[in-house]
Motif scaffolding. Sequence first.
Motif, short mmCIF file in Angstrom:
data_model
loop_
_atom_site.label_atom_id
_atom_site.label_comp_id
_atom_site.label_asym_id
_atom_site.label_seq_id
_atom_site.Cartn_x
_atom_site.Cartn_y
_atom_site.Cartn_z
N SER A 983 0.75 -1.27 0.07
CA SER A 983 -0.08 0.21 -0.07
C SER A 983 0.87 1.24 0.11
CB SER A 983 -0.89 0.11 1.15
OG SER A 983 -0.24 -0.05 2.29
N LYS A 986 2.35 1.77 -3.46
CA LYS A 986 1.13 2.65 -4.39
C LYS A 986 1.05 4.21 -4.07
CE LYS A 986 -3.36 1.97 -6.33
NZ LYS A 986 -3.41 3.40 -6.53
N VAL A 987 1.17 4.30 -2.67
CA VAL A 987 0.97 5.78 -2.48
C VAL A 987 2.17 6.53 -3.12
CG1 VAL A 987 0.83 7.44 -0.73
CG2 VAL A 987 -0.56 5.43 -0.66
N SER A 989 4.43 5.49 -5.39
CA SER A 989 4.43 5.42 -6.80
C SER A 989 3.57 6.73 -7.62
CB SER A 989 4.35 4.31 -7.32
OG SER A 989 4.16 4.26 -8.60
N ASP A 990 2.57 6.62 -6.94
CA ASP A 990 1.35 7.79 -7.55
C ASP A 990 1.83 9.08 -7.27
OD1 ASP A 990 -0.19 5.51 -8.18
OD2 ASP A 990 -1.59 5.78 -6.48
N ALA A 991 2.41 9.38 -6.16
CA ALA A 991 2.95 10.79 -5.56
C ALA A 991 4.10 11.05 -6.76
CB ALA A 991 3.52 10.87 -4.56
N ARG A 993 4.65 9.80 -9.76
CA ARG A 993 4.10 10.03 -11.25
C ARG A 993 3.49 11.39 -11.32
NH1 ARG A 993 3.21 4.28 -10.61
NH2 ARG A 993 4.64 3.10 -11.87
N ALA A 994 2.70 11.69 -10.18
CA ALA A 994 2.13 13.00 -10.20
C ALA A 994 3.00 14.21 -10.23
CB ALA A 994 1.08 13.21 -9.01
N ASP A 995 4.27 13.98 -9.45
CA ASP A 995 5.10 15.31 -9.36
C ASP A 995 6.11 15.29 -10.50
OD1 ASP A 995 3.89 16.25 -6.96
OD2 ASP A 995 5.00 14.85 -5.75
N PRO A 997 6.18 13.17 -13.87
CA PRO A 997 5.43 12.10 -14.85
C PRO A 997 6.54 11.56 -15.71
CG PRO A 997 4.83 14.39 -15.29
CD PRO A 997 5.36 14.32 -13.94
#
Length: 1003
Positions: A983, A986-987, A989-991, A993-995, A997
């Motif tokens: 978990s 994922k948090v 990784s998403d952060a 990719r958002a900051d 890309p």
Amino acid sequence: MVKEHKEALRQRHEQYRDRDSIICPKLNISSRTLLLVDGLSDIQQKEHDLMQVGATRGRKRNHLRQLGLTKLLEPLTRVSLPPRVSLTVGVAGIGKTTWVRHFLRQWSQGAICTDVSFILPFTFCELNSLEKVSAERLVKMAFPHLTDPGLVLSSSCRTLLILDGLDEFRCTLNFSDAAPCSDPKKEVSIDDLVTNIIRGNLLPDVAVWVTSRPGVASLIPGGLVDRVTEIPGFSSKDIQLFLNHHFSERDFSSKIWAHLESNKILMVMCYIPCISWIVADTLMYIMQSETQEGLPRTCTELYAHFCSMKAEVGEPRGREPVKMEQLHGTNRKLLGNLGRLAFYGLLKHKYTFSEQDLRAYGIDLLLTQCSLGAGVLVREESALSTTYRFTHLTLQEFLAATFYHISSKRALFDLFSESTMSWPKIGFQNHFKSAFQHSQQAEDGHLDVFVRFLTGLLCPAAIKPLAGLLALGKDDGNQKAWAAGFLQGLLVSGGAVVSLRSVNLAYCLQELQHTELLRSVEEDLQLGSLAGKLTRAHCVVLGYLLHVSAECSEQTNLTGSLNYATVKCLLPQLLYCSFLRLENNHFKDDVMELLGSLLSAKDCHIQKISLAENAISNKGAKALSRALLVNRTLTSLNLRNNNIGSKGAKFLAEALKMNQVLVSINFQNNSIEEEGAQALAEVLHCNRKLVSLNLRKNMVGAGGAKRIAEALKTNRTLTKLILCSNQLGDKGTVALAEALTVNHTLLSLQLQSNSISNKGMTALTKALRLNRGLVSLNLRENSIGVEGAKNMALALHENNSLQDLDLTANLLHDEGVQAIAGAIKVNRGLTSLHLQWNFIKCSATKALANALLTNATIQLLDLQENAIGNEGVVFLAEALKTNMSLRTLCLQGVSASTSGALAMAEALMRNQTLQTLDLRGNSVGMEGAKALANALKSNRSLKSLNLQENSLGMDGAIFIATALKGNHQLTYINLQGNGIGESGAKVISDAIRADAPGCVVDI
């Protein structure tokens, strides 16, 4: 008389200057060259022009010589003679007549062939109007100003006779039965006249230049032709140049280019310049209209829009098109009659028409000058005749398809029988089946494109632009679905080998826009997941994809997908791949016989082939060797992990002595042993093309190495030699070292895992002090100790040509590495140094760090798996604050912890050149991660950071992720094995990719 003749020709061809010219100077004929070919290939002799273009995608064979138009009549060498009969071939619309006119204009202006007194140009269209004529009377009829044709045709002056467009001749040349004639005053039939001129019975002192489409050109016996040239079409870059210069608005050209890239069949057709004009004008017309119609995705749609555009009498572009119901009724009648003329002309292989032909099909000659008539027909006038032809062969085929499409709905008899009675054939579906039956039976494929258009006309999007031009009637929509089922039925039937007739069925499915199977096979091919799926239908579609998709043909990955039956099925379609990957297919020697025939074919375009991981023995190698004796395209052969043995190596070696094309061959793990190495050494003595030879893991031993070393003393072409894992020992290494003292062309030598000790190393280092060619030396996994390292240091003091040195997994210890570090201080050549697994500790690392303070060439330093500890990392970090050359630093598993990470972070705040930092398998921890994160906020050079297995924890990973908000250079980061949990991963990784890309994250 010469001056008057030149002026007459200049005036005659001046009217075509605008038609022949292209706006872009880089595409004008004066800046292009012909290709000198050694005869016609099988596909050129037997197949439709568009099938030729599709199969080869317009690529020229890579061994062809270029020949400028100015050298057309000149001898190729100082000792050869000028050609008497020259043949220039090219597909329809490639510009054969345009080249002839350009040649005539240049000659009439005195720019080329100044030694030629007279040029007598004729088109076969003109000759079609004649029955019996003598050579002298023909010249007098065509060129009345030549008062003495006998003189012009005699040996007293140099004369060139041009016969343009043999494919448009109404007669079939018969070189075996033509009555001999040597008297230029004697009247004979026009076909006998041409035959005797080409054969040399008539006008033996006159040079002859014949142009033709390839299929008809093959009727001339090869022994009568002294020189064959080919006109190349547009490359992808040429098409882009054409669009950029054709349209003043760059926006239009970029949109059209994007559309061509996404619709591969249209791109392939644009190889032909004439079709490029049709495509560009039609797409431009659609984009400028206000109907907001989608751009055509099939050839049928494109040509329907082209005819619709030409039918809009006097309508300027940019305005709303004329409503179809308002179109003049004569257009519908004209198009119907033109379609009938086109269809029955196509059946008779007739592509030029007289005024009498047009009247016979109910075509009013006045209507040929209207917008539609002038748009689809070209009128040619000469002193001998007036002829008509369709703007391009494909337009004749399209109009023929429209005639057949409309007529088949009401015809009671077979439409393929124009004037004779036939069995009743009622209903569209029966006529549709009949068309495909005739197409599949046509050996020359001349109905291939006709049936593509016929199928495409079942699509509503294709028929819509023709709604006001054709009597369409009502369509219940079922015919398209029926046709799709019919075509798919044909796909699964047929012979064991996929022919081009079968591949044409996939083209038809594309025109029908029934593309589910096409997309499925393309996706599987790109993913390399065709294993177990290659039914006959899949093989046909694969053949189609190799035609239209540059991506599929440039690297055709059939790894683990084939067996003997599927190879045999696909064989003719594999000819035109660039890089053919056939790895891990369990191929045995029977398949090699098939592949040998493939590589021996004259049409073969394959440049690279990989047969790694199969079961090829010496018999299979023998089949390949026979192919290599004649093949002229293959540059790379990979036989890794087979079992050809020494006998197979000998077979291939004999071929390599003769082959002058292959530049790279991989024999890795084939048990060729010393005997095979000896055979290959003999190749190196005489072959002047081979650049790369991989003999890894072949048990060649010291004896084999000595043979190869002896060959290297005279060889001046080999640049890469791989002898890893071959039990060379010091004896083999000493022999190779001796060769390096005189060979300065070998650039890369790989000797990994060969039990080399200090003795072998000493010999190599002595050679390096003399050698000025070697750039890369791989000595991984040997037994080189301190003494060998010291000798290497002495060599590096003198040698500045070696750039990549790999000493991984030896026994250098601190003392040996300290010596090498001392050499690095003064060496100005080395850019890459691998010292992994060498029992290096802190003191040697300090010496390397000191060397980095002054060295300005080292870009990669690999110290993985050496216990340099935090102290060693601190030394390196301090050096990084000053060093501006290092790009990659590998510190995996060096026993570094938080303090080492803190030092490295401080260095990264100042260093702006390091791009890759590998800290895998250390103990950076949360505090180290926090420091590195702060460094990333200011560092602007680092692109790759590996922190795998560093006990970062969730907090440490969050620090790194947060830092990326201010860092936009990082393109790769590895945070695996840091106890973050699924978990948390994922948090984070998403952060990231958002900051960031653009950053790839492994977590």
